[in-house]
Design an enzyme around this catalytic site. Sequence first.
Site, PDB file in Angstrom:
ATOM      1  N   ASN A  10      49.632  57.650  13.162  1.00  0.00           N
ATOM      2  CA  ASN A  10      48.781  57.667  14.353  1.00  0.00           C
ATOM      3  C   ASN A  10      49.592  58.315  15.476  1.00  0.00           C
ATOM      4  OD1 ASN A  10      47.120  57.190  16.510  1.00  0.00           O
ATOM      5  ND2 ASN A  10      47.265  54.947  16.452  1.00  0.00           N
ATOM      6  N   TRP A  11      49.346  59.590  15.679  1.00  0.00           N
ATOM      7  CA  TRP A  11      50.134  60.326  16.684  1.00  0.00           C
ATOM      8  C   TRP A  11      49.720  59.987  18.114  1.00  0.00           C
ATOM      9  CZ3 TRP A  11      50.640  66.143  14.786  1.00  0.00           C
ATOM     10  CH2 TRP A  11      51.471  66.168  13.651  1.00  0.00           C
ATOM     11  N   HIS A  96      40.810  50.813  17.267  1.00  0.00           N
ATOM     12  CA  HIS A  96      42.211  50.566  17.624  1.00  0.00           C
ATOM     13  C   HIS A  96      42.241  49.736  18.914  1.00  0.00           C
ATOM     14  CE1 HIS A  96      46.317  51.233  18.919  1.00  0.00           C
ATOM     15  NE2 HIS A  96      46.596  51.606  17.684  1.00  0.00           N
ATOM     16  N   GLU A 165      46.717  44.917  12.950  1.00  0.00           N
ATOM     17  CA  GLU A 165      47.633  45.348  14.002  1.00  0.00           C
ATOM     18  C   GLU A 165      47.660  44.325  15.134  1.00  0.00           C
ATOM     19  OE1 GLU A 165      48.448  49.856  13.871  1.00  0.00           O
ATOM     20  OE2 GLU A 165      46.917  49.451  15.345  1.00  0.00           O
ATOM     21  N   GLY A 171      53.990  49.057  19.600  1.00  0.00           N
ATOM     22  CA  GLY A 171      54.893  49.738  20.529  1.00  0.00           C
ATOM     23  C   GLY A 171      55.936  48.854  21.178  1.00  0.00           C
ATOM     24  N   SER A 207      54.872  48.545  15.285  1.00  0.00           N
ATOM     25  CA  SER A 207      56.332  48.705  15.252  1.00  0.00           C
ATOM     26  C   SER A 207      56.902  48.911  13.844  1.00  0.00           C
ATOM     27  CB  SER A 207      57.015  47.518  15.945  1.00  0.00           C
ATOM     28  OG  SER A 207      56.672  47.523  17.326  1.00  0.00           O
ATOM     29  N   GLY A 228      52.696  54.297  14.411  1.00  0.00           N
ATOM     30  CA  GLY A 228      52.584  55.026  15.677  1.00  0.00           C
ATOM     31  C   GLY A 228      53.885  55.745  15.997  1.00  0.00           C
ATOM     32  N   GLY A 229      54.718  55.128  16.853  1.00  0.00           N
ATOM     33  CA  GLY A 229      55.943  55.753  17.349  1.00  0.00           C
ATOM     34  C   GLY A 229      56.804  56.406  16.277  1.00  0.00           C
TER      35      GLY A 229
END
Length: 244
Positions: A10-11, A96, A165, A171, A207, A228-229
């Site tokens: 997930n950019w 999301h 999630e 994050g 994370s 994500g990150g």
Amino acid sequence: MTQNTLIVSNWKMNFNFIQAKNLVTNLKNIEYNKKKISNVICPQFLLLPILNKLLEESDFVLGAQDFHFEFSGAYTGDTSIELVKDYNCKYSIIGHSERRILHNESNSMIKKKVRLCLDNFIIPILCVGESIEQRKKNIYKNFIMKQLTECIEGIKCEKLVVAYEPIWSIGTGIVPTVGDIIEISELIFSFLKKKKIEKFKILYGGSVNSTNFYQINSIDKINGALIGGASLKIDEMEKILTSC
Ligand code: PGA
């Protein structure tokens, strides 16, 4: 039956053309077990055309981060599922927590998106997960069940991905214990079984990185991760993809 591992990048709202092109070029060079792993990249909408070209004949598939719940119409600034489909998205993230919180998306709106996705042969990646307050008050299980029920009730889903999630993990670098993830993955698993969903996968997101991925992915009912990150970094992705 052992399922393939599904890795969804997930950019979010990151990367310009050059950065996206660089990452994808490097990702395509990673040697990983393509029989065991399916890879989905969800970029910003405007990156879809270029990535669609760059990923041609690769083992990576595209996914959307969202789309509007109506097929078309007077919705200034929104993007339709038709265009998402035109650029070969095989999956779409739906519901999301960043959309639920920052764009006021309700379960009933998300349900419309799940339906539209399935009608258009796109596999929904439905996100659910509780806030830290709900966890502390010990109402998180009911909350997640309500999200699931209200987002898919009455819909005949042949294929569905559910991503657990927890909002407090996204994050933040804070990851639930293995026991916490087992508890929720089993809850989601029995819900989906009861609903007689033919093919489903359960992902964990929040994370995830190269240090914790292996352990999380080894959990019995977990079939991969929504990342994500760490999905923005080639060295992280290389370690993740080569660890299974
Ligand atoms: P994170 O994001 O991996 O950066 O925590 C996950 C997500 O929001 O899907």
